[in-house]
Design a protein around this motif. Structure first.
Motif, PDB file in Angstrom:
ATOM      1  N   LYS A  68      21.993  24.624 -12.486  1.00  0.00           N
ATOM      2  CA  LYS A  68      21.732  23.604 -13.518  1.00  0.00           C
ATOM      3  C   LYS A  68      21.496  22.231 -12.883  1.00  0.00           C
ATOM      4  O   LYS A  68      20.517  21.550 -13.194  1.00  0.00           O
ATOM      5  CB  LYS A  68      22.930  23.534 -14.503  1.00  0.00           C
ATOM      6  N   THR A  69      22.419  21.840 -11.996  1.00  0.00           N
ATOM      7  CA  THR A  69      22.264  20.543 -11.326  1.00  0.00           C
ATOM      8  C   THR A  69      20.991  20.545 -10.471  1.00  0.00           C
ATOM      9  O   THR A  69      20.242  19.562 -10.448  1.00  0.00           O
ATOM     10  CB  THR A  69      23.510  20.258 -10.449  1.00  0.00           C
ATOM     11  N   THR A  70      20.740  21.663  -9.823  1.00  0.00           N
ATOM     12  CA  THR A  70      19.536  21.790  -8.996  1.00  0.00           C
ATOM     13  C   THR A  70      18.281  21.556  -9.848  1.00  0.00           C
ATOM     14  O   THR A  70      17.373  20.820  -9.446  1.00  0.00           O
ATOM     15  CB  THR A  70      19.511  23.202  -8.351  1.00  0.00           C
ATOM     16  N   PHE A 105      24.582  11.362 -12.838  1.00  0.00           N
ATOM     17  CA  PHE A 105      25.115  12.486 -12.072  1.00  0.00           C
ATOM     18  C   PHE A 105      26.462  12.975 -12.575  1.00  0.00           C
ATOM     19  O   PHE A 105      27.153  12.301 -13.335  1.00  0.00           O
ATOM     20  CB  PHE A 105      25.188  12.116 -10.592  1.00  0.00           C
ATOM     21  N   GLN A 106      26.809  14.168 -12.063  1.00  0.00           N
ATOM     22  CA  GLN A 106      27.997  14.891 -12.509  1.00  0.00           C
ATOM     23  C   GLN A 106      29.292  14.126 -12.216  1.00  0.00           C
ATOM     24  O   GLN A 106      30.169  14.053 -13.040  1.00  0.00           O
ATOM     25  CB  GLN A 106      28.000  16.240 -11.779  1.00  0.00           C
ATOM     26  N   ASN A 107      29.373  13.517 -11.030  1.00  0.00           N
ATOM     27  CA  ASN A 107      30.643  12.898 -10.639  1.00  0.00           C
ATOM     28  C   ASN A 107      30.621  11.407 -10.949  1.00  0.00           C
ATOM     29  O   ASN A 107      30.409  10.567 -10.085  1.00  0.00           O
ATOM     30  CB  ASN A 107      30.875  13.145  -9.148  1.00  0.00           C
ATOM     31  N   LEU A 182      21.081  14.141 -17.901  1.00  0.00           N
ATOM     32  CA  LEU A 182      22.538  13.947 -17.918  1.00  0.00           C
ATOM     33  C   LEU A 182      23.238  15.222 -17.454  1.00  0.00           C
ATOM     34  O   LEU A 182      23.074  16.289 -18.070  1.00  0.00           O
ATOM     35  CB  LEU A 182      23.010  13.588 -19.331  1.00  0.00           C
ATOM     36  N   ASP A 183      24.012  15.114 -16.380  1.00  0.00           N
ATOM     37  CA  ASP A 183      24.668  16.282 -15.802  1.00  0.00           C
ATOM     38  C   ASP A 183      26.156  16.303 -16.167  1.00  0.00           C
ATOM     39  O   ASP A 183      26.950  15.554 -15.593  1.00  0.00           O
ATOM     40  CB  ASP A 183      24.495  16.261 -14.270  1.00  0.00           C
ATOM     41  N   GLU A 184      26.499  17.135 -17.111  1.00  0.00           N
ATOM     42  CA  GLU A 184      27.889  17.268 -17.604  1.00  0.00           C
ATOM     43  C   GLU A 184      28.560  15.912 -17.796  1.00  0.00           C
ATOM     44  O   GLU A 184      29.645  15.668 -17.253  1.00  0.00           O
ATOM     45  CB  GLU A 184      28.722  18.107 -16.630  1.00  0.00           C
ATOM     46  N   PRO A 185      27.955  15.013 -18.561  1.00  0.00           N
ATOM     47  CA  PRO A 185      28.497  13.664 -18.630  1.00  0.00           C
ATOM     48  C   PRO A 185      29.877  13.593 -19.286  1.00  0.00           C
ATOM     49  O   PRO A 185      30.625  12.670 -19.021  1.00  0.00           O
ATOM     50  CB  PRO A 185      27.458  12.899 -19.453  1.00  0.00           C
TER      51      PRO A 185
HETATM   52 MG   LIG Z   1      26.312  21.278 -11.637  1.00  0.00          MG
END
Ligand SMILES: [Mg+2]
Ligand SMILES: Nc1ncnc2c1ncn2[C@@H]1O[C@H](COP(=O)(O)OP(=O)(O)OP(=O)(O)O)[C@@H](O)[C@H]1O
Length: 278
Positions: A68-70, A105-107, A182-185
Motif C-alpha cells: 500500500k505504501t509502495t 506519510f505513515q509516521n 494519505l498513508d494511514e493518517p
Molecule cells: Mg504501509
C-alpha cells in the motif's frame, strides 16, 4: 410539428442527459514493482491496473506488506515502478513528484520539527515560495480547517497525538494540493479522535474538491470516507477487488454506518481482505 419543437425523445431534462465522465487524475496500467531485499529482487506488486478520477476519494486496503505504501510512493513520484509499467498523472507519465500532489506519510510523529511552533511547521513547504503575507494567510486558513487556530504558537510536542496529526494535515493543506496521498493518517489514534478527524477530513475534501488516495487498515474508515475501496490481494499483490461505495454524502457517523448499503459493503470488504490472507 412546428419548426422549433423538439421530438419527444430529445426533450430529455439536463439530469437525464449523460454527464461527462471526470478526467483521470491517475492512471496505472500493468504496474509492477520490484524492490531489493536480502534474498535479491522481490516482486511486491504485479500487473496492477487502476485509475483514480478527478475529485474521487479512493482507499487502498490489504494486509501488512501488501504494498500500500509502495503504491502511494509510486503515485507521489517518489519511487519508480519496473520498466513496462505505466503511471500517468493527467495523461503525463510520472517521473518525479507531480505538481499539486502532496503525500502525508505513515509516521507522522517523526515528521514534525520539535523546535518549530505549530504554525512554523505548517509553513514549512511554503517558505521561499510565496510572499510573507500569503504564507501567513495560508497557514491560518489551514489551521482553521483542522480546528487548530488556537494552538498556532504552541510546540508540537505539547499537543496530543490527534492534534499532531491535524498539524500534519494542515501542513499538507497549506500547499493547497489538488491531490492528497494519505498513508494511514489516523492509524495510531483512539476511536473518538479518529471519528472526529474523519469528519474533518471529509469536510476539507468537500470544501477543496481535492482528489484523495487514502491507505488504511480500518474497513469502516475506508467505507465511511471513500467513493471506492481497492483491495490488494496475493503475493506479489494485485487489485483483487474494487468496491464502489454508493452511500450518499454528506455522510454521518451513525446514519451512514448503520445503513443497509454500508453493512453489506462492510461484509464484502472484510471477505475480500480475508481472502488476501490465505
Ligand atoms: Mg504501509
Ligand atoms: N525501501 C524498501 N526497500 C526494499 N523493500 C521495501 C522497501 N519498502 C518496502 N519494502 C518491501 O515492500 C513490501 C511492501 O511494503 P509496504 O510498506 O508497501 O507495505 P504496506 O502494505 O504499506 O504495509 P503496512 O500495512 O505494514 O504499512 C514489503 O515486503 C516491504 O518489506
Amino acid at each position: 410539428m412546428k419548426a422549433n419543437e423538439q421530438p419527444v425523445a430529445e426533450q430529455a431534462s439536463a439530469e437525464d442527459r449523460p454527464q461527462p465522465q471526470p478526467r483521470n487524475t491517475f492512471e496505472c496500467r500493468n504496474l509492477s514493482v520490484e524492490l531489493r531485499s536480502s534474498g535479491g529482487l522481490a516482486c511486491i506488486c504485479r500487473s496492477i491496473d487502476f485509475e483514480v478520477r478527478e475529485g474521487e476519494f479512493v482507499s487502498i486496503m490489504g494486509r501488512s506488506g501488501s504494498g500500500k505504501t509502495t503504491l502511494l510512493r509510486i503515485l507521489g513520484g517518489l519511487l519508480s515502478p519496473t520498466p513496462g509499467s505505466t503511471v500517468r498523472y493527467y495523461s503525463e507519465q510520472v517521473d518525479g513528484p507531480p505538481r499539486g500532489v502532496i503525500t502525508v506519510f505513515q509516521n507522522y510523529a517523526a515528521s514534525l520539527l520539535p523546535w518549530r511552533t505549530v504554525e512554523k511547521n505548517v509553513a514549512l513547504g511554503l517558505e521561499g515560495k510565496v510572499s510573507k503575507d500569503e504564507k501567513a494567510e495560508r497557514v491560518a486558513e489551514a489551521l482553521a480547517m483542522v480546528s487548530l487556530s488556537k494552538r498556532a504558537k504552541d510546540y508540537p510536542w505539547r499537543l496530543s497525538g490527534g492534534m499532531q496529526q491535524r498539524v500534519q494535515l494542515a501542513r499538507a493543506l497549506a500547499m493547497r494540493p489538488s491531490v492528497l496521498l494519505l498513508d494511514e493518517p489516523f492509524g495510531a489514534l483512539d476511536a473518538m479522535t479518529k471519528t472526529t478527524l474523519q469528519d474533518e477530513l471529509l469536510h476539507v475534501y468537500e470544501q477543496t474538491g481535492a482528489t484523495v488516495v487514502f491507505v488504511t487498515h480500518d474497513v469502516d474508515e475506508a467505507l465511511y470516507l471513500s467513493d471506492r475501496v481497492l483491495i490488494l490481494q496475493g503475493d506479489p499483490s494485485t487489485i483483487g477487488e474494487s468496491v464502489a461505495v454508493q452511500c450518499s454524502r454528506p455522510r454521518d457517523q451513525i446514519e451512514t454506518k448503520q445503513s443497509e448499503g454500508f453493512l453489506t459493503l462492510r461484509r464484502k470488504v472484510y471477505e475480500a481482505i480475508m481472502q488476501g490472507h490465505d
